[in-house]
Design a protein around this motif. Structure first.
Motif, PDB file in Angstrom:
ATOM      1  N   UNK A   1      44.259  34.076  47.921  1.00  0.00           N
ATOM      2  CA  UNK A   1      44.361  34.046  46.445  1.00  0.00           C
ATOM      3  C   UNK A   1      43.107  33.446  45.812  1.00  0.00           C
ATOM      4  N   UNK A   2      42.549  32.417  46.445  1.00  0.00           N
ATOM      5  CA  UNK A   2      41.307  31.842  45.928  1.00  0.00           C
ATOM      6  C   UNK A   2      40.175  32.869  45.963  1.00  0.00           C
ATOM      7  N   UNK A   3      40.091  33.604  47.072  1.00  0.00           N
ATOM      8  CA  UNK A   3      39.062  34.628  47.204  1.00  0.00           C
ATOM      9  C   UNK A   3      39.193  35.702  46.139  1.00  0.00           C
ATOM     10  N   UNK A   4      40.427  36.067  45.841  1.00  0.00           N
ATOM     11  CA  UNK A   4      40.653  37.087  44.817  1.00  0.00           C
ATOM     12  C   UNK A   4      40.165  36.592  43.464  1.00  0.00           C
ATOM     13  N   UNK A   5      40.442  35.314  43.199  1.00  0.00           N
ATOM     14  CA  UNK A   5      39.942  34.722  41.947  1.00  0.00           C
ATOM     15  C   UNK A   5      38.415  34.735  41.918  1.00  0.00           C
ATOM     16  N   UNK A   6      37.833  34.335  43.045  1.00  0.00           N
ATOM     17  CA  UNK A   6      36.373  34.281  43.121  1.00  0.00           C
ATOM     18  C   UNK A   6      35.752  35.649  42.871  1.00  0.00           C
ATOM     19  N   UNK A   7      36.365  36.676  43.457  1.00  0.00           N
ATOM     20  CA  UNK A   7      35.804  38.021  43.357  1.00  0.00           C
ATOM     21  C   UNK A   7      35.765  38.521  41.916  1.00  0.00           C
TER      22      UNK A   7
ATOM     23  N   UNK B   1      28.980  29.875  43.669  1.00  0.00           N
ATOM     24  CA  UNK B   1      29.073  29.521  42.252  1.00  0.00           C
ATOM     25  C   UNK B   1      30.491  29.736  41.738  1.00  0.00           C
ATOM     26  N   UNK B   2      31.101  30.833  42.181  1.00  0.00           N
ATOM     27  CA  UNK B   2      32.462  31.130  41.740  1.00  0.00           C
ATOM     28  C   UNK B   2      33.409  30.033  42.219  1.00  0.00           C
ATOM     29  N   UNK B   3      33.250  29.624  43.462  1.00  0.00           N
ATOM     30  CA  UNK B   3      34.110  28.588  44.026  1.00  0.00           C
ATOM     31  C   UNK B   3      33.967  27.299  43.236  1.00  0.00           C
ATOM     32  N   UNK B   4      32.729  26.945  42.954  1.00  0.00           N
ATOM     33  CA  UNK B   4      32.486  25.681  42.284  1.00  0.00           C
ATOM     34  C   UNK B   4      33.053  25.702  40.863  1.00  0.00           C
ATOM     35  N   UNK B   5      33.021  26.843  40.245  1.00  0.00           N
ATOM     36  CA  UNK B   5      33.591  26.971  38.905  1.00  0.00           C
ATOM     37  C   UNK B   5      35.118  26.849  38.955  1.00  0.00           C
ATOM     38  N   UNK B   6      35.717  27.483  39.945  1.00  0.00           N
ATOM     39  CA  UNK B   6      37.176  27.489  40.031  1.00  0.00           C
ATOM     40  C   UNK B   6      37.741  26.100  40.334  1.00  0.00           C
TER      41      UNK B   6
ATOM     42  N   UNK C   1      41.317  34.029  31.098  1.00  0.00           N
ATOM     43  CA  UNK C   1      42.251  35.013  31.631  1.00  0.00           C
ATOM     44  C   UNK C   1      42.866  34.538  32.941  1.00  0.00           C
ATOM     45  N   UNK C   2      42.077  33.813  33.717  1.00  0.00           N
ATOM     46  CA  UNK C   2      42.588  33.320  34.993  1.00  0.00           C
ATOM     47  C   UNK C   2      43.249  31.956  34.850  1.00  0.00           C
ATOM     48  N   UNK C   3      43.358  31.513  33.605  1.00  0.00           N
ATOM     49  CA  UNK C   3      43.974  30.224  33.305  1.00  0.00           C
ATOM     50  C   UNK C   3      43.313  29.071  34.042  1.00  0.00           C
TER      51      UNK C   3
END
Length: 757
Positions: free
Chosen positions: A494-500, A508-513, A607-609
């Motif tokens: 699920x984290x990967x899907x968010x990152x994508x 960068x995506x991980x650090x933002x999430x 959108x991803x809350x």
DNA sequence: GAGCACTGC
């Protein structure tokens, strides 16, 4: 992406078509050429039901003179009989503007409710072609014909049926709708350029074509690559996909080679410029060099020599103007390439313009009036080394395809000449046929995550046109599993899907999430945006001191990441004023881009809350920011070791130096870095101080010290571990469970799996 | 004490 959501309810009844329509009865993909010609030449538009304007008729005349127009019948025959066709058309054939229109007259998108897409590797191309085709079809841009590029959706859901778009944009759409159900036909233009996105799309679309028999594909490319694509897109083993060929319409270019190899291509190039200027007929010159410094240097020297020439032989040569061209040049200065050549002095010979350019003039920019091309045969190319995970720019010989493209630039307006500063023998024997496609030269972390999101996890068996090196894929899988984007089974988490979903590198995506867990997502959002744009610092050669002083005044000594954030904040306080940026030696263009990226990412977070939060306590904030950085970049840590303030990268053991522009006021023992660059020496760029304990807390799996080899940093980390152990015992005793972000980061479960590849 | 080929999301 908003446009995607909106367009879900694409309803054909709103496109102006109804059962009482006089054109009712046309059936998609059953159109006959004569019928289409009648419609095109008729008085009423098939697509809008309105009368054609005089403007339409005027443009139609030009369209009919295009080589591709004469082959309409042949095209429809092949299109009707095949699901996939490969098409080659040289410059001037009209394929990019006409073929999508032909497809529309067959697919009847306003009847079928589906769209026709045509991809381009570059934003400007998507925009300008869409504009041209909207004019040709007598419609408003953004209505029936539109374009879709990042930051700008010029389409109207339910109305737009012909959409030009960047290849990356179509790839994004595929992530949300792997069957690309909205499209009846997809045209990949400029496939020979082999951008990463085009290559991935080719793989996906080939598979998709088997699932969706109603989907048609047209792959448009330059001649040299056609056979490769024909084989790749063959639906029957042993056979080739059909080829549709259209002649181009350019002027002949005479090619000259040197007799002997040139030891110094810059020097030889300058001689060639002056030789042409003295001896050849009027006409502008385009010289290809490899980079900014080389270009500026050559400009200066040629100017001097040309002035000298005029001084000694007044009346024998005309004035010469040198114009540099490269991408980081401000747009206003880029425009100078379109200025006319300088006028002749009274009674003297005519003037001449010399454009000295990087590869940008090979594909991205077209300059009219070029008659002479000088091609030294080199360009800078980015190469990824998966072993040390480093991308570097190398001056390399160009390919034959590239040399031909360069030569072609001389024949756009009239017959021209191309001077190659290498021997014909070298051209034949030393140059590769094609430039290595991007997919073989890039870090694949991003792409692998995108593919995982698309459901492709068996990368070994994915049908690539050219498969990337196994080691490159392994590196990507390794990173993604340590980041927690891929699970043990290789499936996306699920984290990967968010990152994508974010148009960002995985780190960068991980650090933002994760940043809301450290109460600093507002700051991380800014930093991520600043890290996704080109260099913001401007340092003119003649104003070095002033530029450095301006930079110093904005520097945060704890780290360059924090400095980037600070600059953005000051920029924001100055109301995003370009003039302020200019006065402070900052690139207005880059800052504007960071602003755009930030807005886009903020919407995606909403959108991803993912909450946008901040803290007032400056010290805590600084700690939170740096901890977030580590959650993405724990694999990019360096430890100060040895003499000369040099650093060693953890696990990779590369000896590196801080980049000279680094703003740290001391040499901290531990740093996280954004980038490892290999120029004259190995450098780490954009660097921030960190605590080693954070590594052990936030990236436990990666920092499994029992697997570390004996090194200075291992000892230091073990010391930190001991300290941490003592502290955590105390914490336990105090029943203090405010541990923070360690729960959010993955423990790297999938790492073992990835090593199997 | 130094560099930024070029795209794209």
């Amino acid at each position: 992406m908003e446009n995607l959501l909106k367009s879900e309810n694409n309803d054909s009844s709103v496109s102006g078509f109804s059962a009482v329509d006089p054109l009712y009865g046309f059936i998609p993909r059953k159109m006959k050429t004569q019928g289409v010609v009648k419609l095109i030449e008729g008085d009423v538009s098939l697509f809008t039901n309105k009368s054609h304007t005089p403007q339409y008729k005027k443009i139609l005349k030009t369209r009919k003179s295009l080589p591709v127009y004469a082959q309409m019948e042949q095209f429809y025959k092949m299109y009707d009989e095949n699901q996939i066709i490969i098409m080659v058309g040289e410059t001037g054939s009209g394929k990019t503007t006409q073929i999508p229109q032909f497809v529309c007259y067959s697919d009847l998108p306003h009847v079928s409710g589906k769209l026709v897409a045509c991809t381009q590797p570059r934003r400007v191309a998507a925009m300008s072609v869409a504009k041209r085709v909207a004019d040709e079809m007598d419609v408003t841009l953004g209505k029936q014909v539109g374009y879709s590029i990042r930051f700008e959706d010029m389409t109207e859901p339910g109305t737009t049926f012909l959409k030009y778009m960047t290849d990356g944009m179509l790839l994004r759409e595929a992530m949300y709708d792997p069957d690309l159900k909205r499209y009846s036909t997809i045209i990949l233009d400029e496939a020979h350029e082999r951008t990463l996105a085009t290559d991935i799309l080719m793989g996906l679309l080939k598979t998709l074509a088997k699932r969706r028999s109603d989907l048609k594909l047209i792959i448009m490319s330059a001649t040299l690559d056609a056979l490769k694509f024909q084989k790749y897109f063959s639906l029957i083993p042993g056979e080739s996909a059909p080829l549709f060929k259209v002649p181009g319409r350019t002027h002949p270019v005479e090619v000259f080679y040197t007799v002997e190899p040139e030891p110094d291509y810059v020097e030889a190039a300058m001689r060639a410029v002056l030789m042409i200027h003295r001896a050849e007929d009027p006409g502008d010159i385009l010289l290809f060099l490899t980079g900014q410094e080389e270009i500026e240097d050559a400009c200066r020297k040629i100017k001097l020599e040309a002035d000298d020439l005029v001084k000694h032989n007044p009346g024998s040569v005309g004035p010469l103007v040198c114009v540099p061209l490269y991408s980081s040049l401000p747009p206003q200065q880029q425009q100078r390439i379109f200025d006319p050549a300088p006028p002749a002095r009274a009674g003297g010979p005519p003037g001449r313009k010399v454009v000295i350019s990087t590869n940008i003039a090979e594909t991205s920019l077209t300059i009219d009036g070029i008659v002479y091309v000088i091609d030294p045969g080199f360009s800078k190319q980015n190469v990824y080394n998966p072993r040390i995970r480093v991308e570097s720019l190398l001056v390399s010989p160009i390919s034959k395809a590239s040399a031909m493209q360069r030569a072609g630039r001389a024949g756009r307006t009239r017959p021209g000449k191309c001077f190659r500063l290498y021997t014909e023998k070298d051209f034949m024997t030393e140059l590769d046929e094609q430039t290595h496609p991007e997919i073989l030269r890039s870090n694949m972390a991003n792409t692998v995550l995108e593919l995982a999101k698309l459901g492709v996890k068996d990368l070994v068996h994915f049908d690539f046109v050219d498969a990337p090196a196994p080691e490159t894929l392994m590196r990507a899988l390794e990173l993604l599993s340590y980041l927690g984007a891929l699970g043990e089974d290789g499936n996306i988490t699920p984290l990967g899907a968010k990152m994508a979903e974010f148009p960002l590198d995985p780190q960068l995506a991980k650090m933002l999430i994760v940043s809301p867990e450290f109460s600093c997502s507002n700051e991380i959002l800014t930093i991520v945006s600043m890290l996704s744009v080109p260099n913001i610092w401007i340092r003119p050669n003649y104003l070095l001191k002033q530029a450095d002083a301006a930079k110093n005044s904005m520097t945060i000594p704890d780290g360059d990441h924090l400095t980037l954030m600070n600059v953005y904040n000051i920029y924001q306080r100055n109301k995003f004023d370009k003039n302020w940026a200019y006065m402070n030696y900052l690139s207005g263009r880059s800052l504007q881009q960071a602003e755009n990226v930030r807005v886009q990412l903020e919407r995606m977070m909403e959108r991803q809350e993912i909450k946008l939060v901040s803290m007032t306590d400056e010290w805590k904030l600084s700690q939170g920011i740096r901890k977030s950085l580590i959650c993405g970049f724990f694999m990019q840590i360096a430890h100060r070791e040895g003499e000369n303030d040099s650093y060693v990268t953890v696990k990779d053991d590369q000896i590196v130096s801080l980049y000279p522009s680094c703003g740290l006021n001391k040499r901290p023992e531990w740093v996280v870095f954004n980038e490892f660059v290999l120029t004259t020496r190995p450098y780490i760029r954009t660097v921030t101080q960190i605590q080693p304990e954070w590594l052990l807390e936030l990236a436990q799996e990666y920092y499994n010290l029992s697997e570390f080899k004996n090194a200075e940093y291992t000892t230091a980390l073990k010391r930190a571990q001991a300290k941490l152990g003592k502290r955590s015992l105390e914490i336990e005793r105090n029943h203090n469970d405010q541990g923070g972000g360690s729960t959010s980061t993955n423990k790297g479960k999938g790492s073992k799996k990835s090593k199997k590849l």
